[in-house]
Design a protein around this motif. Structure first.
Motif, PDB file in Angstrom:
ATOM      1  N   VAL A 378     -46.127  -1.487  77.117  1.00 18.02           N
ATOM      2  CA  VAL A 378     -46.774  -1.484  76.394  1.00 18.02           C
ATOM      3  C   VAL A 378     -47.491   0.043  75.901  1.00 18.02           C
ATOM      4  CG1 VAL A 378     -47.706  -3.782  77.421  1.00 18.02           C
ATOM      5  CG2 VAL A 378     -48.588  -1.457  77.963  1.00 18.02           C
ATOM      6  N   CYS A 379     -46.676   0.408  75.929  1.00 19.32           N
ATOM      7  CA  CYS A 379     -46.394   2.214  75.567  1.00 19.32           C
ATOM      8  C   CYS A 379     -46.759   2.648  74.515  1.00 19.32           C
ATOM      9  CB  CYS A 379     -46.380   3.532  76.641  1.00 19.32           C
ATOM     10  SG  CYS A 379     -47.632   3.630  78.077  1.00 19.32           S
ATOM     11  N   LYS A 380     -47.764   3.143  73.923  1.00 22.48           N
ATOM     12  CA  LYS A 380     -46.725   3.619  72.080  1.00 22.48           C
ATOM     13  C   LYS A 380     -47.046   4.883  72.349  1.00 22.48           C
ATOM     14  CE  LYS A 380     -46.396  -0.386  70.053  1.00 22.48           C
ATOM     15  NZ  LYS A 380     -47.330  -0.947  68.653  1.00 22.48           N
ATOM     16  N   PRO A 381     -46.369   6.317  71.696  1.00 23.27           N
ATOM     17  CA  PRO A 381     -46.674   7.831  71.056  1.00 23.27           C
ATOM     18  C   PRO A 381     -47.827   7.515  70.473  1.00 23.27           C
ATOM     19  CG  PRO A 381     -44.917   7.271  69.656  1.00 23.27           C
ATOM     20  CD  PRO A 381     -44.986   5.857  71.024  1.00 23.27           C
ATOM     21  N   MET A 382     -48.098   8.896  70.753  1.00 24.68           N
ATOM     22  CA  MET A 382     -49.655   9.344  69.672  1.00 24.68           C
ATOM     23  C   MET A 382     -49.104   8.965  68.158  1.00 24.68           C
ATOM     24  SD  MET A 382     -51.671   9.647  72.345  1.00 24.68           S
ATOM     25  CE  MET A 382     -52.833  11.160  71.595  1.00 24.68           C
ATOM     26  N   ALA A 383     -48.458   9.161  67.829  1.00 22.95           N
ATOM     27  CA  ALA A 383     -47.469   8.749  66.725  1.00 22.95           C
ATOM     28  C   ALA A 383     -47.985   7.386  65.684  1.00 22.95           C
ATOM     29  CB  ALA A 383     -45.390   9.557  65.904  1.00 22.95           C
ATOM     30  N   ALA A 384     -48.190   6.517  66.884  1.00 25.51           N
ATOM     31  CA  ALA A 384     -48.857   5.042  66.114  1.00 25.51           C
ATOM     32  C   ALA A 384     -49.366   5.419  65.295  1.00 25.51           C
ATOM     33  CB  ALA A 384     -49.019   4.204  67.621  1.00 25.51           C
ATOM     34  N   ARG A 385     -49.120   4.038  64.368  1.00 23.85           N
ATOM     35  CA  ARG A 385     -47.897   3.196  64.494  1.00 23.85           C
ATOM     36  C   ARG A 385     -46.509   3.586  64.154  1.00 23.85           C
ATOM     37  NH1 ARG A 385     -51.695   1.520  60.811  1.00 23.85           N
ATOM     38  NH2 ARG A 385     -50.078   1.495  59.131  1.00 23.85           N
ATOM     39  N   SER A 386     -46.045   4.790  63.638  1.00 25.26           N
ATOM     40  CA  SER A 386     -44.975   5.138  64.112  1.00 25.26           C
ATOM     41  C   SER A 386     -44.073   5.113  65.154  1.00 25.26           C
ATOM     42  CB  SER A 386     -44.620   6.654  63.341  1.00 25.26           C
ATOM     43  OG  SER A 386     -43.444   6.789  63.750  1.00 25.26           O
ATOM     44  N   THR A 387     -42.958   5.025  65.179  1.00 25.10           N
ATOM     45  CA  THR A 387     -42.335   4.875  66.775  1.00 25.10           C
ATOM     46  C   THR A 387     -41.749   6.375  67.436  1.00 25.10           C
ATOM     47  OG1 THR A 387     -39.923   4.455  65.740  1.00 25.10           O
ATOM     48  CG2 THR A 387     -41.569   1.661  66.238  1.00 25.10           C
ATOM     49  N   ALA A 388     -41.913   7.370  66.239  1.00 24.78           N
ATOM     50  CA  ALA A 388     -41.507   8.367  67.195  1.00 24.78           C
ATOM     51  C   ALA A 388     -42.656   9.551  66.346  1.00 24.78           C
ATOM     52  CB  ALA A 388     -39.634   9.025  66.415  1.00 24.78           C
ATOM     53  N   SER A 389     -42.039  10.550  67.601  1.00 25.31           N
ATOM     54  CA  SER A 389     -43.034  11.184  67.235  1.00 25.31           C
ATOM     55  C   SER A 389     -42.576  12.792  65.446  1.00 25.31           C
ATOM     56  CB  SER A 389     -43.056  12.426  68.199  1.00 25.31           C
ATOM     57  OG  SER A 389     -43.646  11.786  69.165  1.00 25.31           O
ATOM     58  N   PHE A 390     -43.650  13.847  65.449  1.00 33.08           N
ATOM     59  CA  PHE A 390     -42.435  14.307  64.523  1.00 33.08           C
ATOM     60  C   PHE A 390     -43.689  16.166  64.055  1.00 33.08           C
ATOM     61  CE2 PHE A 390     -45.821  11.709  63.127  1.00 33.08           C
ATOM     62  CZ  PHE A 390     -46.918  12.363  62.771  1.00 33.08           C
ATOM     63  N   ALA A 391     -42.979  17.252  63.738  1.00 34.87           N
ATOM     64  CA  ALA A 391     -43.612  17.935  64.493  1.00 34.87           C
ATOM     65  C   ALA A 391     -45.388  18.099  63.986  1.00 34.87           C
ATOM     66  CB  ALA A 391     -43.124  19.038  63.443  1.00 34.87           C
ATOM     67  N   ALA A 392     -45.779  17.773  62.818  1.00 33.12           N
ATOM     68  CA  ALA A 392     -46.729  17.986  62.220  1.00 33.12           C
ATOM     69  C   ALA A 392     -48.105  17.875  63.554  1.00 33.12           C
ATOM     70  CB  ALA A 392     -47.328  17.197  61.824  1.00 33.12           C
ATOM     71  N   LEU A 393     -47.770  16.806  64.650  1.00 35.20           N
ATOM     72  CA  LEU A 393     -48.658  16.151  65.801  1.00 35.20           C
ATOM     73  C   LEU A 393     -48.873  17.277  66.936  1.00 35.20           C
ATOM     74  CD1 LEU A 393     -46.824  13.191  66.618  1.00 35.20           C
ATOM     75  CD2 LEU A 393     -49.248  13.510  66.275  1.00 35.20           C
ATOM     76  N   ALA A 394     -48.302  18.105  66.737  1.00 37.42           N
ATOM     77  CA  ALA A 394     -48.382  19.324  67.395  1.00 37.42           C
ATOM     78  C   ALA A 394     -49.820  19.998  67.237  1.00 37.42           C
ATOM     79  CB  ALA A 394     -47.521  20.389  66.933  1.00 37.42           C
ATOM     80  N   SER A 395     -49.948  20.519  65.484  1.00 41.72           N
ATOM     81  CA  SER A 395     -51.476  20.625  65.465  1.00 41.72           C
ATOM     82  C   SER A 395     -52.576  20.024  65.125  1.00 41.72           C
ATOM     83  CB  SER A 395     -51.327  21.152  64.022  1.00 41.72           C
ATOM     84  OG  SER A 395     -50.760  20.309  62.806  1.00 41.72           O
ATOM     85  N   ILE A 396     -52.233  18.495  65.273  1.00 41.41           N
ATOM     86  CA  ILE A 396     -53.437  17.601  65.364  1.00 41.41           C
ATOM     87  C   ILE A 396     -53.607  17.514  66.585  1.00 41.41           C
ATOM     88  CG2 ILE A 396     -53.498  15.135  65.212  1.00 41.41           C
ATOM     89  CD1 ILE A 396     -51.434  15.142  61.987  1.00 41.41           C
ATOM     90  N   ASP A 397     -52.475  16.951  67.547  1.00 41.48           N
ATOM     91  CA  ASP A 397     -53.034  16.989  68.355  1.00 41.48           C
ATOM     92  C   ASP A 397     -53.958  18.171  69.475  1.00 41.48           C
ATOM     93  OD1 ASP A 397     -52.210  14.719  71.084  1.00 41.48           O
ATOM     94  OD2 ASP A 397     -51.823  17.055  71.630  1.00 41.48           O
ATOM     95  N   ALA A 398     -53.358  19.552  69.354  1.00 41.08           N
ATOM     96  CA  ALA A 398     -54.582  20.418  70.234  1.00 41.08           C
ATOM     97  C   ALA A 398     -55.322  21.037  69.058  1.00 41.08           C
ATOM     98  CB  ALA A 398     -53.474  21.333  70.819  1.00 41.08           C
ATOM     99  N   GLY A 399     -55.869  20.592  67.721  1.00 37.45           N
ATOM    100  CA  GLY A 399     -56.415  21.065  66.654  1.00 37.45           C
ATOM    101  C   GLY A 399     -58.378  20.616  66.900  1.00 37.45           C
TER     102      GLY A 399
END
Length: 431
Positions: A378-399
């Motif tokens: 039942v896991c989903k990536p931090m990009a949910a509701r998108s199924t795939a991640s993307f480059a901008a998540l790096a700056s968002i995730d640690a920002g």
């Protein structure tokens, strides 16, 4: 630091913007490994499980004998400054042919043309039938419109742990849904115990992870299917109102807004908290073997949904390597031998391959098995509701935006919608 507490480093990959021109040119200040034989496939790995893991994987990799006599070398890259190490090495063409690393690293470097898409490797794994060994959703998490940025190999899931002795003392069971979570929390409060173990202090992302996990638990997420910020999605608002209610009821420690991971672990260790999100290895982190600390089953959200957040750590291939076909052959071989990381290397992480979860070594980890069997589906990536991640998540995730939002919600003094409006604005700026 332990693997569990290095998660913030391997997920955030922000060093590219901060690396200086001099650093990119020389890399010397970052302690780069010496240049290896150009004919060898250079594989860089992280300390996922300490010296036992890295020694085992070094033996495996350096025993590789590929087509035409191609060999491979192994180098451990420490988490400290790893962003700068990779950025500098790739800029100066002294980097690896392939590596593990941060969960969003491949997305960032693929966007820059430094990472080669792994579609040919995926095709080879499909032809051999190995593709069916990957756990559900793991491959999808790495697929972009241009191709697969990497190959999944280990997973960082956010399950909910409970301390059974504290629940029993309060006369309640592990929550089965949000309503029973509140009921349990109020009973625990009478004994001076908190029902939502969390933290949003230095180097502690568990608070943010917990909030996003609750959104996913309610079929929400910070992004829509097109990878656009959608913080104000109604299911997110509902989830954050639940957090605000817990905070206003005193079920969350007010001091948690400043808790480091060590502070949070101390709360678990001293019996001040009984329910909360953590890594799959919390019992190992605390050194507990008596079965009092266990992973509970995924609770239902108010609409019957189940879910949590996770990171799909991956293996990536770089444009600068001695031979792309040979590196692809090496990575197919490496994936087919990944069980070595758990059976010999004693990796404390969760594998992305079903066959490894069925080994005797992994099955001996009762709580980790429960995470794989009940939580991973039942896991989903931090990009949910998108199924795939993307480059901008790096700056968002640690920002700072998500940290500020988390601290606001844990304090319980702001309307959920208002806090999400601010987060939406911040996400749009970051994107």
């Amino acid at each position: 630091m332990s693997n569990s507490h290095n998660g913030w480093s391997r997920r955030g990959f922000l060093g590219l913007a901060g690396a200086t021109a001099a650093g990119l040119a020389s890399g010397a200040s970052f302690g780069l490994p010496a240049r290896a034989d150009e004919a060898a496939i250079k594989f860089w790995d992280m300390p996922w499980g300490g010296t036992t893991y890295n020694n085992a994987m070094k033996d495996l990799v350096e025993g590789y004998a590929g087509p035409g006599g191609r060999t491979a070398t192994y180098q451990t890259i420490q988490w400290a400054n790893f962003q700068q190490v990779f950025a500098s090495a790739l800029a100066s063409n002294t980097g690896p042919a392939a590596s593990t690393g941060g969960a969003f690293q491949a997305f960032q470097f693929a966007k820059q043309g430094q990472v080669l898409y792994a579609d040919d490797i995926i095709d080879k794994l499909r032809e051999s039938g190995k593709i069916n060994d990957f756990l559900p959703g793991t491959l999808e998490a790495l697929k972009t419109k241009d191709g697969y940025v990497g190959i999944p190999w280990n997973l960082d899931v956010r399950p909910i742990w409970v301390r059974t002795s504290l629940l029993e003392k309060a006369g309640v069971e592990a929550p089965k849904d949000w309503a029973s979570w509140l009921t349990a929390g109020k009973a625990l409060k009478k004994n001076g115990v908190y029902a939502f173990a969390t933290g949003a202090g230095p180097n502690n992302n568990f608070g943010y992870h917990g909030l996003v996990s609750l959104m996913i638990n309610n079929a929400g997420g910070l992004f829509n299917e097109n990878q656009e910020p959608d913080a104000l999605y109604d299911r997110n608002v509902e989830a954050m109102e639940f957090v605000r209610e817990m905070a206003s009821e005193g079920l969350i420690d007010p001091a948690s807004v400043s808790y480091s991971t060590d502070n949070l672990d101390t709360m678990w260790r001293t019996g001040k908290v009984a329910i909360g999100y953590h890594t799959p290895g919390l019992d190992k982190v605390l050194g507990e073997t008596d079965g009092d600390l266990v992973v509970m089953s995924p609770p239902e959200g108010p609409h019957g949904d189940k879910g949590t957040a996770y990171y799909v750590n991956n293996i990536m291939m770089y444009a600068n390597n001695p031979s792309t076909p040979d590196t692809e052959e090496f990575l197919v071989w490496y994936v087919n031998n990944l069980a070595h990381a758990w059976t010999v290397g004693k990796a404390p992480t969760l594998p992305a391959l079903k066959s490894i979860t069925e080994t005797e070594e992994f099955r001996s980890r009762k709580q980790a098995v429960k995470v794989i069997e009940e939580w991973q589906p039942v896991c989903k990536p931090m990009a949910a509701r998108s199924t795939a991640s993307f480059a901008a998540l790096a700056s968002i995730d640690a920002g700072q935006a998500v940290t500020r939002f988390t601290q606001t919600m844990l304090a319980g003094r702001t309307d959920a919608k208002k806090a999400l409006e601010r987060l939406q604005s911040d996400l749009e700026d970051l994107m």
